[in-house]
Design a protein around this motif. Sequence first.
Motif, PDB file in Angstrom:
ATOM      1  N   SER A   1      -5.910  10.871 -21.977  1.00 38.54           N
ATOM      2  CA  SER A   1      -6.956   9.952 -21.511  1.00 38.54           C
ATOM      3  C   SER A   1      -6.493   9.183 -20.276  1.00 38.54           C
ATOM      4  CB  SER A   1      -7.324   8.973 -22.625  1.00 38.54           C
ATOM      5  OG  SER A   1      -7.820   9.644 -23.759  1.00 38.54           O
ATOM      6  N   LEU A   2      -5.232   8.749 -20.269  1.00 39.14           N
ATOM      7  CA  LEU A   2      -4.695   8.037 -19.102  1.00 39.14           C
ATOM      8  C   LEU A   2      -4.665   8.932 -17.870  1.00 39.14           C
ATOM      9  CD1 LEU A   2      -1.653   5.872 -20.295  1.00 39.14           C
ATOM     10  CD2 LEU A   2      -3.711   5.081 -19.135  1.00 39.14           C
ATOM     11  N   LEU A   3      -4.347  10.202 -18.082  1.00 37.06           N
ATOM     12  CA  LEU A   3      -4.274  11.144 -16.964  1.00 37.06           C
ATOM     13  C   LEU A   3      -5.634  11.311 -16.294  1.00 37.06           C
ATOM     14  CD1 LEU A   3      -2.219  13.000 -15.542  1.00 37.06           C
ATOM     15  CD2 LEU A   3      -2.916  14.831 -17.099  1.00 37.06           C
ATOM     16  N   LYS A   4      -6.707  11.212 -17.090  1.00 37.53           N
ATOM     17  CA  LYS A   4      -8.065  11.380 -16.553  1.00 37.53           C
ATOM     18  C   LYS A   4      -8.644  10.064 -16.019  1.00 37.53           C
ATOM     19  CE  LYS A   4      -8.975  14.968 -19.991  1.00 37.53           C
ATOM     20  NZ  LYS A   4      -9.764  15.302 -21.220  1.00 37.53           N
ATOM     21  N   SER A   5      -8.026   8.947 -16.374  1.00 38.85           N
ATOM     22  CA  SER A   5      -8.592   7.637 -16.040  1.00 38.85           C
ATOM     23  C   SER A   5      -8.587   7.371 -14.534  1.00 38.85           C
ATOM     24  CB  SER A   5      -7.800   6.526 -16.748  1.00 38.85           C
ATOM     25  OG  SER A   5      -8.279   5.252 -16.379  1.00 38.85           O
ATOM     26  N   GLN A   6      -9.674   6.760 -14.062  1.00 38.96           N
ATOM     27  CA  GLN A   6      -9.782   6.357 -12.661  1.00 38.96           C
ATOM     28  C   GLN A   6      -9.336   4.911 -12.441  1.00 38.96           C
ATOM     29  OE1 GLN A   6     -10.704   8.594 -10.304  1.00 38.96           O
ATOM     30  NE2 GLN A   6     -10.782  10.103 -11.966  1.00 38.96           N
ATOM     31  N   LYS A   7      -8.956   4.236 -13.525  1.00 39.07           N
ATOM     32  CA  LYS A   7      -8.584   2.823 -13.421  1.00 39.07           C
ATOM     33  C   LYS A   7      -7.097   2.634 -13.097  1.00 39.07           C
ATOM     34  CE  LYS A   7     -12.178   1.281 -16.601  1.00 39.07           C
ATOM     35  NZ  LYS A   7     -12.993   0.677 -15.535  1.00 39.07           N
ATOM     36  N   ILE A   8      -6.329   3.709 -13.152  1.00 38.25           N
ATOM     37  CA  ILE A   8      -4.904   3.635 -12.848  1.00 38.25           C
ATOM     38  C   ILE A   8      -4.684   4.166 -11.436  1.00 38.25           C
ATOM     39  CG2 ILE A   8      -2.598   4.374 -13.491  1.00 38.25           C
ATOM     40  CD1 ILE A   8      -3.843   2.566 -15.540  1.00 38.25           C
ATOM     41  N   SER A   9      -4.209   3.296 -10.551  1.00 39.11           N
ATOM     42  CA  SER A   9      -3.962   3.698  -9.161  1.00 39.11           C
ATOM     43  C   SER A   9      -2.501   4.090  -8.932  1.00 39.11           C
ATOM     44  CB  SER A   9      -4.346   2.561  -8.210  1.00 39.11           C
ATOM     45  OG  SER A   9      -3.619   1.377  -8.522  1.00 39.11           O
ATOM     46  N   ASP A  10      -1.657   3.853  -9.923  1.00 39.89           N
ATOM     47  CA  ASP A  10      -0.228   4.190  -9.790  1.00 39.89           C
ATOM     48  C   ASP A  10      -0.022   5.705  -9.807  1.00 39.89           C
ATOM     49  OD1 ASP A  10      -0.587   1.511 -10.894  1.00 39.89           O
ATOM     50  OD2 ASP A  10       1.583   1.420 -10.949  1.00 39.89           O
TER      51      ASP A  10
END
Length: 266
Positions: free
Chosen positions: A202-211
Amino acid sequence: MINCYVKKQHRLTVVEGVEYLNDIEDRKSVIWIDMLFPTIEEVKAIEGIFNIEFPTKQESEEIELSSRYWEEGNRIEINSYFLINDKKEPVNETVSFILQDELLISVRYKKLASFDASIKKLLASPREYKTGYSIFSQIIDIRIDADADIIENLGRDIAAIRKQAFNDDVENEDLLEQMSAFENLNMKIRENLTDKQRILNSLLKSQKISDDKSELPIMLKDIRSLIDHTNFNFERLDYLQNIFVGLLSVEQNKVIKIFTIVNVIF
Protein backbone atom coordinates in the motif's frame (compact mmCIF):
# COMPACT_ATOMS: atom_id res chain seq x y z
CA MET A 1 5.91 8.33 28.19
CA ILE A 2 6.37 10.54 25.13
CA ASN A 3 9.72 11.15 23.44
CA CYS A 4 10.02 13.77 20.69
CA TYR A 5 12.94 13.39 18.29
CA VAL A 6 13.86 16.88 17.16
CA LYS A 7 16.10 17.44 14.16
CA LYS A 8 17.73 20.79 13.43
CA GLN A 9 20.14 20.74 10.53
CA HIS A 10 22.28 17.63 11.17
CA ARG A 11 21.78 17.46 14.91
CA LEU A 12 19.20 15.35 16.70
CA THR A 13 17.95 15.80 20.25
CA VAL A 14 15.40 13.89 22.30
CA VAL A 15 12.84 15.86 24.28
CA GLU A 16 10.52 14.15 26.77
CA GLY A 17 6.90 15.24 27.19
CA VAL A 18 4.42 17.27 25.12
CA GLU A 19 5.33 20.79 26.30
CA TYR A 20 7.85 21.20 23.48
CA LEU A 21 5.06 20.69 20.94
CA ASN A 22 3.04 23.67 22.12
CA ASP A 23 5.31 26.05 20.17
CA ILE A 24 4.44 25.86 16.47
CA GLU A 25 7.99 26.70 15.33
CA ASP A 26 9.49 24.00 17.55
CA ARG A 27 6.85 21.53 16.39
CA LYS A 28 8.01 21.79 12.77
CA SER A 29 11.45 20.43 13.68
CA VAL A 30 10.04 17.22 15.21
CA ILE A 31 10.35 14.18 12.92
CA TRP A 32 9.21 11.43 15.32
CA ILE A 33 6.95 11.28 18.36
CA ASP A 34 7.27 7.90 20.08
CA MET A 35 4.52 7.19 22.62
CA LEU A 36 5.32 4.26 24.93
CA PHE A 37 2.67 3.27 27.50
CA PRO A 38 0.96 6.65 26.99
CA THR A 39 -1.60 7.83 29.51
CA ILE A 40 -5.06 8.95 28.42
CA GLU A 41 -4.04 12.56 29.07
CA GLU A 42 -0.93 12.23 26.87
CA VAL A 43 -2.91 10.67 24.03
CA LYS A 44 -5.54 13.40 24.17
CA ALA A 45 -2.82 16.09 24.24
CA ILE A 46 -1.23 14.74 21.01
CA GLU A 47 -4.67 14.33 19.41
CA GLY A 48 -5.48 17.95 20.21
CA ILE A 49 -2.18 19.34 18.92
CA PHE A 50 -2.25 17.49 15.59
CA ASN A 51 -6.03 17.19 15.16
CA ILE A 52 -5.92 13.40 14.90
CA GLU A 53 -7.55 10.49 16.71
CA PHE A 54 -5.81 7.33 17.88
CA PRO A 55 -7.59 3.99 18.31
CA THR A 56 -7.49 2.53 21.79
CA LYS A 57 -5.31 -0.54 22.36
CA GLN A 58 -8.37 -2.80 22.17
CA GLU A 59 -9.64 -1.10 19.01
CA SER A 60 -6.26 -1.39 17.27
CA GLU A 61 -6.15 -5.14 17.99
CA GLU A 62 -9.68 -5.67 16.67
CA ILE A 63 -9.18 -3.81 13.37
CA GLU A 64 -9.70 -6.12 10.40
CA LEU A 65 -6.61 -6.98 8.35
CA SER A 66 -8.04 -5.25 5.28
CA SER A 67 -8.44 -2.00 7.27
CA ARG A 68 -5.07 -1.84 9.02
CA TYR A 69 -3.81 0.70 6.47
CA TRP A 70 -5.76 3.72 5.32
CA GLU A 71 -5.18 7.24 4.05
CA GLU A 72 -7.12 10.29 5.09
CA GLY A 73 -6.37 13.92 4.26
CA ASN A 74 -2.63 14.54 4.53
CA ARG A 75 -1.88 11.50 6.68
CA ILE A 76 -1.46 7.74 6.52
CA GLU A 77 -2.69 5.64 9.44
CA ILE A 78 -1.15 2.19 9.96
CA ASN A 79 -1.66 -0.58 12.50
CA SER A 80 1.03 -3.23 12.23
CA TYR A 81 1.95 -6.46 14.00
CA PHE A 82 5.22 -6.81 15.92
CA LEU A 83 5.99 -10.34 17.05
CA ILE A 84 6.93 -10.86 20.70
CA ASN A 85 8.59 -14.28 20.70
CA ASP A 86 7.64 -15.52 24.14
CA LYS A 87 8.58 -19.22 24.36
CA LYS A 88 5.40 -19.96 26.31
CA GLU A 89 3.05 -18.13 23.94
CA PRO A 90 4.27 -15.92 21.04
CA VAL A 91 2.11 -12.83 20.56
CA ASN A 92 1.63 -10.42 17.68
CA GLU A 93 1.51 -7.02 19.39
CA THR A 94 -0.23 -4.24 17.45
CA VAL A 95 1.58 -0.91 17.08
CA SER A 96 -0.17 2.18 15.65
CA PHE A 97 1.62 4.60 13.33
CA ILE A 98 0.61 7.89 11.76
CA LEU A 99 2.61 9.45 8.93
CA GLN A 100 1.63 13.10 8.53
CA ASP A 101 3.70 15.24 6.18
CA GLU A 102 7.29 14.70 7.44
CA LEU A 103 6.27 13.55 10.92
CA LEU A 104 5.95 10.01 12.30
CA ILE A 105 3.86 9.30 15.40
CA SER A 106 3.95 5.83 16.96
CA VAL A 107 1.84 4.42 19.80
CA ARG A 108 2.85 1.19 21.53
CA TYR A 109 2.09 -0.55 24.79
CA LYS A 110 5.09 -2.90 24.88
CA LYS A 111 8.84 -2.39 24.83
CA LEU A 112 10.01 -3.72 21.46
CA ALA A 113 13.56 -4.58 20.41
CA SER A 114 12.91 -3.24 16.89
CA PHE A 115 12.26 0.23 18.29
CA ASP A 116 15.30 0.12 20.57
CA ALA A 117 17.54 -0.79 17.63
CA SER A 118 15.97 1.93 15.46
CA ILE A 119 16.52 4.56 18.14
CA LYS A 120 20.20 3.58 18.44
CA LYS A 121 20.66 3.91 14.67
CA LEU A 122 18.78 7.19 14.60
CA LEU A 123 20.91 8.74 17.33
CA ALA A 124 24.13 7.36 15.83
CA SER A 125 23.46 8.56 12.25
CA PRO A 126 20.85 11.36 12.31
CA ARG A 127 21.83 12.58 8.81
CA GLU A 128 20.42 9.41 7.27
CA TYR A 129 16.92 10.12 8.59
CA LYS A 130 15.36 13.20 7.09
CA THR A 131 11.65 12.48 7.63
CA GLY A 132 9.34 10.32 9.68
CA TYR A 133 8.87 8.02 6.69
CA SER A 134 12.59 7.11 6.68
CA ILE A 135 12.35 6.24 10.39
CA PHE A 136 9.25 4.12 9.80
CA SER A 137 11.01 2.25 6.97
CA GLN A 138 13.98 1.59 9.24
CA ILE A 139 11.74 0.18 12.00
CA ILE A 140 10.00 -2.17 9.56
CA ASP A 141 13.29 -3.24 7.98
CA ILE A 142 14.74 -4.12 11.41
CA ARG A 143 11.57 -6.04 12.25
CA ILE A 144 11.86 -8.07 9.02
CA ASP A 145 15.47 -8.94 9.88
CA ALA A 146 14.34 -10.06 13.34
CA ASP A 147 11.64 -12.27 11.78
CA ALA A 148 14.29 -13.81 9.52
CA ASP A 149 16.38 -14.72 12.58
CA ILE A 150 13.36 -16.29 14.30
CA ILE A 151 12.55 -18.35 11.20
CA GLU A 152 16.17 -19.51 10.95
CA ASN A 153 16.18 -20.61 14.61
CA LEU A 154 12.82 -22.30 14.18
CA GLY A 155 14.17 -24.27 11.21
CA ARG A 156 17.04 -25.56 13.38
CA ASP A 157 14.60 -26.53 16.15
CA ILE A 158 12.43 -28.46 13.70
CA ALA A 159 15.49 -30.31 12.40
CA ALA A 160 16.47 -31.20 15.97
CA ILE A 161 13.03 -32.53 16.89
CA ARG A 162 13.14 -34.89 13.91
CA LYS A 163 16.05 -36.72 15.56
CA GLN A 164 14.17 -36.85 18.86
CA ALA A 165 11.25 -38.65 17.18
CA PHE A 166 13.45 -41.76 16.82
CA ASN A 167 14.76 -41.54 20.39
CA ASP A 168 13.04 -43.96 22.77
CA ASP A 169 14.03 -41.85 25.79
CA VAL A 170 11.81 -38.95 24.71
CA GLU A 171 8.19 -38.93 25.86
CA ASN A 172 5.56 -38.81 23.11
CA GLU A 173 3.65 -36.07 24.92
CA ASP A 174 6.74 -33.84 24.97
CA LEU A 175 7.24 -34.27 21.23
CA LEU A 176 3.62 -33.44 20.47
CA GLU A 177 3.81 -30.37 22.70
CA GLN A 178 6.96 -29.15 20.94
CA MET A 179 5.46 -29.69 17.49
CA SER A 180 2.35 -27.77 18.49
CA ALA A 181 4.46 -24.89 19.87
CA PHE A 182 6.55 -24.74 16.67
CA GLU A 183 3.44 -24.73 14.52
CA ASN A 184 1.91 -21.91 16.59
CA LEU A 185 5.10 -19.81 16.34
CA ASN A 186 5.33 -20.40 12.60
CA MET A 187 1.70 -19.31 12.21
CA LYS A 188 2.33 -16.09 14.18
CA ILE A 189 5.37 -15.30 12.02
CA ARG A 190 3.32 -15.89 8.89
CA GLU A 191 0.59 -13.50 10.11
CA ASN A 192 3.24 -10.92 10.98
CA LEU A 193 4.87 -11.12 7.54
CA THR A 194 1.59 -11.06 5.63
CA ASP A 195 0.60 -7.95 7.57
CA LYS A 196 3.89 -6.23 6.65
CA GLN A 197 3.53 -7.26 3.01
CA ARG A 198 0.08 -5.67 2.76
CA ILE A 199 1.25 -2.43 4.39
CA LEU A 200 4.38 -2.06 2.24
CA ASN A 201 2.43 -2.76 -0.94
CA SER A 202 0.00 0.00 0.00
CA LEU A 203 2.86 2.40 0.80
CA LEU A 204 4.50 1.63 -2.53
CA LYS A 205 1.31 2.69 -4.35
CA SER A 206 0.65 5.74 -2.15
CA GLN A 207 0.91 9.22 -3.66
CA LYS A 208 1.28 10.83 -0.22
CA ILE A 209 4.91 9.75 0.22
CA SER A 210 7.35 11.99 -1.64
CA ASP A 211 10.47 10.30 -0.24
CA ASP A 212 12.55 7.79 -2.15
CA LYS A 213 10.80 4.39 -1.99
CA SER A 214 13.59 2.32 -3.51
CA GLU A 215 13.95 0.26 -0.32
CA LEU A 216 10.32 -0.94 -0.37
CA PRO A 217 10.66 -3.44 -3.27
CA ILE A 218 13.74 -4.90 -1.54
CA MET A 219 11.83 -5.36 1.73
CA LEU A 220 8.88 -6.89 -0.14
CA LYS A 221 11.24 -9.33 -1.85
CA ASP A 222 12.67 -10.33 1.56
CA ILE A 223 9.15 -10.81 2.94
CA ARG A 224 8.14 -13.05 0.04
CA SER A 225 11.24 -15.16 0.63
CA LEU A 226 10.46 -15.46 4.34
CA ILE A 227 6.82 -16.39 3.65
CA ASP A 228 8.08 -19.19 1.39
CA HIS A 229 10.29 -20.35 4.25
CA THR A 230 7.31 -20.43 6.66
CA ASN A 231 5.43 -22.55 4.11
CA PHE A 232 8.40 -24.92 4.04
CA ASN A 233 8.34 -25.09 7.85
CA PHE A 234 4.65 -26.02 7.77
CA GLU A 235 5.44 -28.83 5.31
CA ARG A 236 8.28 -30.10 7.50
CA LEU A 237 6.05 -30.08 10.58
CA ASP A 238 3.32 -31.98 8.71
CA TYR A 239 5.94 -34.51 7.59
CA LEU A 240 7.19 -34.91 11.17
CA GLN A 241 3.66 -35.40 12.46
CA ASN A 242 3.07 -38.11 9.86
CA ILE A 243 6.32 -39.85 10.89
CA PHE A 244 5.32 -39.55 14.53
CA VAL A 245 1.88 -41.06 13.92
CA GLY A 246 3.52 -43.87 11.92
CA LEU A 247 5.93 -44.65 14.76
CA LEU A 248 3.05 -44.68 17.26
CA SER A 249 1.17 -47.13 15.02
CA VAL A 250 4.20 -49.42 14.90
CA GLU A 251 4.51 -49.34 18.69
CA GLN A 252 0.81 -50.03 19.13
CA ASN A 253 1.00 -52.96 16.71
CA LYS A 254 3.88 -54.43 18.74
CA VAL A 255 1.82 -54.17 21.92
CA ILE A 256 -1.20 -55.77 20.23
CA LYS A 257 0.98 -58.65 18.98
CA ILE A 258 2.29 -59.26 22.50
CA PHE A 259 -1.25 -59.34 23.95
CA THR A 260 -2.36 -61.66 21.14
CA ILE A 261 0.46 -64.11 21.86
CA VAL A 262 -0.33 -64.02 25.59
CA ASN A 263 -4.01 -64.70 24.87
CA VAL A 264 -3.11 -67.67 22.65
CA ILE A 265 -0.85 -69.09 25.37
CA PHE A 266 -3.57 -68.83 28.00
